[in-house]
Write a protein that holds these residues in place. Sequence first.
Motif, PDB file in Angstrom:
ATOM      1  N   THR A   4       0.806  -1.142  -0.137  1.00  0.00           N
ATOM      2  CA  THR A   4       0.066  -0.230   0.084  1.00  0.00           C
ATOM      3  C   THR A   4       0.878   1.361   0.022  1.00  0.00           C
ATOM      4  O   THR A   4       0.444   2.297  -0.645  1.00  0.00           O
ATOM      5  N   ASP A   5       2.063   1.159   0.684  1.00  0.00           N
ATOM      6  CA  ASP A   5       3.028   2.335   0.644  1.00  0.00           C
ATOM      7  C   ASP A   5       3.556   2.714  -0.837  1.00  0.00           C
ATOM      8  O   ASP A   5       3.034   3.961  -1.209  1.00  0.00           O
ATOM      9  N   HIS A   8       0.251   4.104  -2.980  1.00  0.00           N
ATOM     10  CA  HIS A   8       0.234   5.514  -2.523  1.00  0.00           C
ATOM     11  C   HIS A   8       1.162   6.259  -3.107  1.00  0.00           C
ATOM     12  O   HIS A   8       1.222   7.619  -3.461  1.00  0.00           O
ATOM     13  N   THR A   9       2.470   5.917  -3.024  1.00  0.00           N
ATOM     14  CA  THR A   9       3.472   6.875  -3.560  1.00  0.00           C
ATOM     15  C   THR A   9       3.274   6.934  -4.992  1.00  0.00           C
ATOM     16  O   THR A   9       3.441   8.066  -5.737  1.00  0.00           O
ATOM     17  N   GLN A  11       0.427   6.566  -6.751  1.00  0.00           N
ATOM     18  CA  GLN A  11      -0.756   7.380  -7.090  1.00  0.00           C
ATOM     19  C   GLN A  11      -0.422   9.108  -7.064  1.00  0.00           C
ATOM     20  O   GLN A  11      -0.859   9.658  -7.595  1.00  0.00           O
ATOM     21  N   GLY A  12       0.293   9.297  -5.968  1.00  0.00           N
ATOM     22  CA  GLY A  12       0.863  10.659  -5.621  1.00  0.00           C
ATOM     23  C   GLY A  12       1.650  10.996  -6.739  1.00  0.00           C
ATOM     24  O   GLY A  12       1.854  12.475  -7.197  1.00  0.00           O
ATOM     25  N   HIS A  15      -0.285  13.227  -9.588  1.00  0.00           N
ATOM     26  CA  HIS A  15      -0.813  14.562  -9.154  1.00  0.00           C
ATOM     27  C   HIS A  15      -0.350  15.541  -9.973  1.00  0.00           C
ATOM     28  O   HIS A  15       0.829  15.701 -10.413  1.00  0.00           O
ATOM     29  N   GLU A  25      -6.839   6.149 -11.529  1.00  0.00           N
ATOM     30  CA  GLU A  25      -6.735   5.661 -10.111  1.00  0.00           C
ATOM     31  C   GLU A  25      -5.950   4.511 -10.159  1.00  0.00           C
ATOM     32  O   GLU A  25      -6.241   3.449 -11.031  1.00  0.00           O
TER      33      GLU A  25
END
Length: 138
Positions: A4-5, A8-9, A11-12, A15, A25
């Motif tokens: 999950t880390d 999230h990294t 996905q970030g 931005h 997503e």
Amino acid sequence: MIDTDLLHTLQGALHGTLAERLGIELVETVPGRVVARMPVAGNTQPFGLLHGGASAALAETAGSMAATIHAGPDRVPLGTELNATHHRSATAGWVTATATALHEGRRTASYEIVIVDDDGRRVCTARLTCMLLEARTG
């Protein structure tokens, strides 16, 4: 097992990019495989069908994220070829792309990306090849 880390990294990292504007997503990020999804709404051509360019952007995003995982922190992927075959239209819901490694080498990485609609029907099949470059520092 999904990290999950890492998810999230990555996905970030989307931005402020085209992927974020398209609503892409990341769903799963593991070595050799990335799953991403995108809403059809807002990504259509004037006739209400999913835009082929949006499918190509989804495919390239999923494949590039897979190449990023393979490349590791000292290299960056640069897409050199993308091809896409559009099989059917989508008019609502979400489309989901699964990028699967075909080749992950020292200098190049290639992925097959299958995009399906909410009913699991294949919308598009794509292939992405990335060159892996040394990351620039400073």
